[in-house]
Design a protein around this motif. Structure first.
Motif, PDB file in Angstrom:
ATOM      1  N   GLN A 198      71.822 -10.739  21.396  1.00  0.00           N
ATOM      2  CA  GLN A 198      70.560 -10.815  22.155  1.00  0.00           C
ATOM      3  C   GLN A 198      70.624 -10.041  23.476  1.00  0.00           C
ATOM      4  OE1 GLN A 198      67.799 -12.278  20.856  1.00  0.00           O
ATOM      5  NE2 GLN A 198      68.986 -12.777  19.007  1.00  0.00           N
ATOM      6  N   GLN A 199      71.375  -8.967  23.502  1.00  0.00           N
ATOM      7  CA  GLN A 199      71.512  -8.167  24.713  1.00  0.00           C
ATOM      8  C   GLN A 199      71.173  -6.695  24.475  1.00  0.00           C
ATOM      9  OE1 GLN A 199      75.537  -8.806  26.013  1.00  0.00           O
ATOM     10  NE2 GLN A 199      75.184 -10.939  26.621  1.00  0.00           N
ATOM     11  N   GLY A 200      70.565  -6.392  23.321  1.00  0.00           N
ATOM     12  CA  GLY A 200      70.269  -5.010  22.989  1.00  0.00           C
ATOM     13  C   GLY A 200      68.998  -4.521  23.672  1.00  0.00           C
ATOM     14  N   PRO A 201      68.730  -3.240  23.613  1.00  0.00           N
ATOM     15  CA  PRO A 201      67.491  -2.700  24.176  1.00  0.00           C
ATOM     16  C   PRO A 201      66.293  -3.357  23.497  1.00  0.00           C
ATOM     17  CG  PRO A 201      68.588  -1.080  22.781  1.00  0.00           C
ATOM     18  CD  PRO A 201      69.538  -2.196  22.945  1.00  0.00           C
ATOM     19  N   PRO A 202      65.309  -3.818  24.251  1.00  0.00           N
ATOM     20  CA  PRO A 202      64.248  -4.657  23.673  1.00  0.00           C
ATOM     21  C   PRO A 202      63.414  -3.952  22.609  1.00  0.00           C
ATOM     22  CG  PRO A 202      63.733  -4.051  25.937  1.00  0.00           C
ATOM     23  CD  PRO A 202      65.140  -3.634  25.704  1.00  0.00           C
ATOM     24  N   THR A 203      63.093  -2.688  22.832  1.00  0.00           N
ATOM     25  CA  THR A 203      62.195  -2.017  21.871  1.00  0.00           C
ATOM     26  C   THR A 203      62.857  -1.877  20.509  1.00  0.00           C
ATOM     27  OG1 THR A 203      61.174  -0.784  23.683  1.00  0.00           O
ATOM     28  CG2 THR A 203      60.821   0.050  21.460  1.00  0.00           C
ATOM     29  N   PHE A 204      64.069  -1.369  20.489  1.00  0.00           N
ATOM     30  CA  PHE A 204      64.743  -1.219  19.206  1.00  0.00           C
ATOM     31  C   PHE A 204      65.169  -2.576  18.639  1.00  0.00           C
ATOM     32  CE2 PHE A 204      68.566  -0.524  16.588  1.00  0.00           C
ATOM     33  CZ  PHE A 204      67.976   0.219  15.579  1.00  0.00           C
ATOM     34  N   SER A 205      65.473  -3.543  19.495  1.00  0.00           N
ATOM     35  CA  SER A 205      65.816  -4.877  18.988  1.00  0.00           C
ATOM     36  C   SER A 205      64.650  -5.475  18.208  1.00  0.00           C
ATOM     37  CB  SER A 205      66.213  -5.790  20.149  1.00  0.00           C
ATOM     38  OG  SER A 205      67.382  -5.316  20.786  1.00  0.00           O
ATOM     39  N   LEU A 231      62.284  -3.766  16.672  1.00  0.00           N
ATOM     40  CA  LEU A 231      62.181  -3.005  15.429  1.00  0.00           C
ATOM     41  C   LEU A 231      63.269  -3.404  14.438  1.00  0.00           C
ATOM     42  CD1 LEU A 231      60.925  -0.669  13.800  1.00  0.00           C
ATOM     43  CD2 LEU A 231      62.507   0.862  14.990  1.00  0.00           C
ATOM     44  N   PHE A 232      64.474  -3.598  14.943  1.00  0.00           N
ATOM     45  CA  PHE A 232      65.591  -3.980  14.084  1.00  0.00           C
ATOM     46  C   PHE A 232      65.330  -5.341  13.433  1.00  0.00           C
ATOM     47  CE2 PHE A 232      69.809  -5.726  13.246  1.00  0.00           C
ATOM     48  CZ  PHE A 232      70.450  -4.660  12.638  1.00  0.00           C
ATOM     49  N   ASN A 233      64.782  -6.285  14.171  1.00  0.00           N
ATOM     50  CA  ASN A 233      64.490  -7.604  13.614  1.00  0.00           C
ATOM     51  C   ASN A 233      63.313  -7.567  12.650  1.00  0.00           C
ATOM     52  OD1 ASN A 233      66.554  -8.922  15.040  1.00  0.00           O
ATOM     53  ND2 ASN A 233      65.274  -9.131  16.870  1.00  0.00           N
ATOM     54  N   VAL A 234      62.357  -6.664  12.877  1.00  0.00           N
ATOM     55  CA  VAL A 234      61.242  -6.518  11.942  1.00  0.00           C
ATOM     56  C   VAL A 234      61.748  -6.083  10.566  1.00  0.00           C
ATOM     57  CG1 VAL A 234      59.347  -4.922  11.392  1.00  0.00           C
ATOM     58  CG2 VAL A 234      59.313  -6.184  13.524  1.00  0.00           C
ATOM     59  N   ALA A 290      59.663  -6.385  21.221  1.00  0.00           N
ATOM     60  CA  ALA A 290      59.630  -4.926  21.346  1.00  0.00           C
ATOM     61  C   ALA A 290      58.824  -4.474  22.547  1.00  0.00           C
ATOM     62  CB  ALA A 290      59.053  -4.320  20.071  1.00  0.00           C
ATOM     63  N   SER A 291      57.793  -5.226  22.883  1.00  0.00           N
ATOM     64  CA  SER A 291      56.932  -4.832  24.008  1.00  0.00           C
ATOM     65  C   SER A 291      57.429  -5.352  25.349  1.00  0.00           C
ATOM     66  CB  SER A 291      55.503  -5.328  23.773  1.00  0.00           C
ATOM     67  OG  SER A 291      55.476  -6.750  23.701  1.00  0.00           O
ATOM     68  N   SER A 292      58.451  -6.201  25.316  1.00  0.00           N
ATOM     69  CA  SER A 292      58.913  -6.796  26.571  1.00  0.00           C
ATOM     70  C   SER A 292      59.594  -5.776  27.497  1.00  0.00           C
ATOM     71  CB  SER A 292      59.882  -7.953  26.273  1.00  0.00           C
ATOM     72  OG  SER A 292      61.036  -7.471  25.598  1.00  0.00           O
ATOM     73  N   GLY A 293      60.031  -4.669  26.911  1.00  0.00           N
ATOM     74  CA  GLY A 293      60.692  -3.667  27.751  1.00  0.00           C
ATOM     75  C   GLY A 293      59.727  -2.769  28.499  1.00  0.00           C
ATOM     76  N   GLY A 294      58.457  -2.812  28.141  1.00  0.00           N
ATOM     77  CA  GLY A 294      57.468  -1.978  28.827  1.00  0.00           C
ATOM     78  C   GLY A 294      57.694  -0.500  28.564  1.00  0.00           C
ATOM     79  N   LEU A 295      57.212   0.330  29.475  1.00  0.00           N
ATOM     80  CA  LEU A 295      57.344   1.770  29.336  1.00  0.00           C
ATOM     81  C   LEU A 295      58.800   2.219  29.422  1.00  0.00           C
ATOM     82  CD1 LEU A 295      54.275   3.008  31.428  1.00  0.00           C
ATOM     83  CD2 LEU A 295      54.490   2.846  28.939  1.00  0.00           C
ATOM     84  N   ALA A 296      59.582   1.521  30.219  1.00  0.00           N
ATOM     85  CA  ALA A 296      61.003   1.871  30.319  1.00  0.00           C
ATOM     86  C   ALA A 296      61.706   1.668  28.979  1.00  0.00           C
ATOM     87  CB  ALA A 296      61.663   1.028  31.408  1.00  0.00           C
ATOM     88  N   GLY A 297      61.331   0.600  28.291  1.00  0.00           N
ATOM     89  CA  GLY A 297      61.912   0.362  26.979  1.00  0.00           C
ATOM     90  C   GLY A 297      61.514   1.434  25.975  1.00  0.00           C
ATOM     91  N   VAL A 298      60.276   1.942  26.084  1.00  0.00           N
ATOM     92  CA  VAL A 298      59.828   3.008  25.182  1.00  0.00           C
ATOM     93  C   VAL A 298      60.613   4.287  25.440  1.00  0.00           C
ATOM     94  CG1 VAL A 298      57.863   4.430  24.511  1.00  0.00           C
ATOM     95  CG2 VAL A 298      57.537   1.981  24.925  1.00  0.00           C
ATOM     96  N   ASN A 352      67.315   6.325  14.434  1.00  0.00           N
ATOM     97  CA  ASN A 352      66.465   7.319  13.801  1.00  0.00           C
ATOM     98  C   ASN A 352      66.111   6.920  12.373  1.00  0.00           C
ATOM     99  OD1 ASN A 352      65.840   9.939  12.342  1.00  0.00           O
ATOM    100  ND2 ASN A 352      65.977  10.673  14.458  1.00  0.00           N
ATOM    101  N   VAL A 353      67.114   6.597  11.567  1.00  0.00           N
ATOM    102  CA  VAL A 353      66.874   6.273  10.157  1.00  0.00           C
ATOM    103  C   VAL A 353      66.143   4.936  10.029  1.00  0.00           C
ATOM    104  CG1 VAL A 353      67.995   5.787   7.953  1.00  0.00           C
ATOM    105  CG2 VAL A 353      68.830   7.644   9.388  1.00  0.00           C
ATOM    106  N   THR A 354      66.462   3.964  10.878  1.00  0.00           N
ATOM    107  CA  THR A 354      65.760   2.681  10.830  1.00  0.00           C
ATOM    108  C   THR A 354      64.274   2.859  11.143  1.00  0.00           C
ATOM    109  OG1 THR A 354      67.773   1.505  11.486  1.00  0.00           O
ATOM    110  CG2 THR A 354      65.700   0.347  11.759  1.00  0.00           C
ATOM    111  N   SER A 355      63.957   3.698  12.088  1.00  0.00           N
ATOM    112  CA  SER A 355      62.550   3.946  12.427  1.00  0.00           C
ATOM    113  C   SER A 355      61.824   4.603  11.255  1.00  0.00           C
ATOM    114  CB  SER A 355      62.458   4.836  13.672  1.00  0.00           C
ATOM    115  OG  SER A 355      63.126   4.234  14.769  1.00  0.00           O
ATOM    116  N   CYS A 356      62.454   5.599  10.632  1.00  0.00           N
ATOM    117  CA  CYS A 356      61.835   6.240   9.471  1.00  0.00           C
ATOM    118  C   CYS A 356      61.697   5.268   8.301  1.00  0.00           C
ATOM    119  CB  CYS A 356      62.662   7.448   9.053  1.00  0.00           C
ATOM    120  SG  CYS A 356      62.708   8.768  10.284  1.00  0.00           S
TER     121      CYS A 356
END
Length: 310
Positions: free
Chosen positions: A119-126, A128-131, A231-239, A253-257
């Motif tokens: 539970q310490q990963g970057p919020p946006t990708f975290s 996506l990873f959980n989705v 995913a949205s908790s990181g705001g623009l910095a997370g994006v 990259n591959v997870t997003s695709c």
């Protein structure tokens, strides 16, 4: 005198017997007995001769069965056209992951996964990873209940969806797209299932009942909402951080695709599931255009698939 006459008579009879001069009545009895013995032996020989005759076996009296006509040949061209929207993305995804996706720095992807688990990963990708852990449950609810079709003598259907859905937990669209392509190929090539609403769905199994449950659908909607919030908790910095990792990490990259591919395929299968339930397919298709939340909401709103006998 009488005794001597009797004695002389008996002695004469005995002498005739031993001398071969048999009385007439004894000769008749002997001839009758000899004929009976001959007829008895002849009957025994005839019975033995009948026993030597080889009787035909029951297998020679086989009843001719009417063989059913062979199924019509597959329309391969039509099947390939129907499977192309799923086969081509699968091949493209495999080629992209193997040859185009960026190569991660040593140990970067492993550390990233460990951070997400802690539970310490970057919020946006975290998020996506959980989705990606929710997608298999969504596709299982879309594919398994209405895909459990009885295979009749004159119709050939695709393989069961369950193994492919189970493999998608680890491999995502890499495991699901082959099943989707095979299913569409068999539908179009067989020409037996043009009207999907006529398919006979079955919900008698325990797993299928769970996947049809509204409670399970509500849990999926809640899980998607939690992932979106993360995913949205990181705001623009997370994006911005996500963009940088997308350019340098193969995992990101591959997870997003992978997630994008599953999102593009979901509207078609939501519409297909709706047709099998006798529902207008337009609103499930449009609703499922909203990535993952749309299909999850459809699962909550769709009518129950009528249960039929196994």
């Amino acid at each position: 005198m009488m005794l001597s006459g009797t004695a002389s008579f008996s002695s004469s009879q005995s002498s005739q017997c031993f001398n071969g001069s048999t009385p007439l009545k004894w000769k008749k009895k002997a001839s009758l007995l000899t004929g009976y013995n001959k007829s008895k032996h002849a009957h025994t020989r005839s019975t033995r001769s009948y026993a030597l005759i080889k009787l035909p076996s029951l297998s020679s009296f086989s009843v001719s069965k009417k063989t059913p006509p062979p199924p019509p040949p597959l329309d391969v061209a039509a099947g390939l056209r129907a499977a192309a929207p799923f086969a081509v993305p699968w091949a493209s995804l495999v080629a992209y992951a193997a040859f185009v996706a960026p190569t991660s720095p040593a140990g970067f992807d492993e550390n990233l996964v460990q951070q997400i688990i802690a539970q310490q990963g970057p919020p946006t990708f975290s998020g996506l990873f959980n989705v990606m852990g929710v997608w298999p449950a969504v596709y299982a609810s879309l594919l398994i209940p209405s895909a459990r079709i009885v295979q009749t003598d004159d119709k050939r259907f695709a393989p069961p969806a369950t193994p492919f859905v189970a493999a998608s937990v680890a491999f995502g669209a890499f495991a699901l797209l082959p099943y989707l392509a095979i299913t569409k190929f068999r539908e179009a090539a067989d020409g037996a299932v043009a009207d999907e609403a006529a398919w006979e769905g079955r919900t008698g199994g325990f797993v299928a009942k769970i996947l049809e449950s509204k409670i399970q659908a509500a849990l999926l909607v809640g899980a998607v909402a939690a992932c979106a919030y993360q995913a949205s908790s990181g705001g623009l910095a997370g994006v911005e951080e996500f963009k940088a990792m997308f350019a340098t990490s193969k995992l990101v990259n591959v997870t997003s695709c992978d997630c994008a591919t599953l999102s593009l395929c979901a509207p078609f299968w939501a519409a297909s599931d709706a047709r099998r339930r006798g529902v207008d397919a337009n609103w499930p298709f449009l609703l499922s255009l909203l990535p993952i939340m749309g299909p999850a909401v459809y699962l909550l709103l769709r009518p129950q698939l009528e249960t039929t006998a196994e």
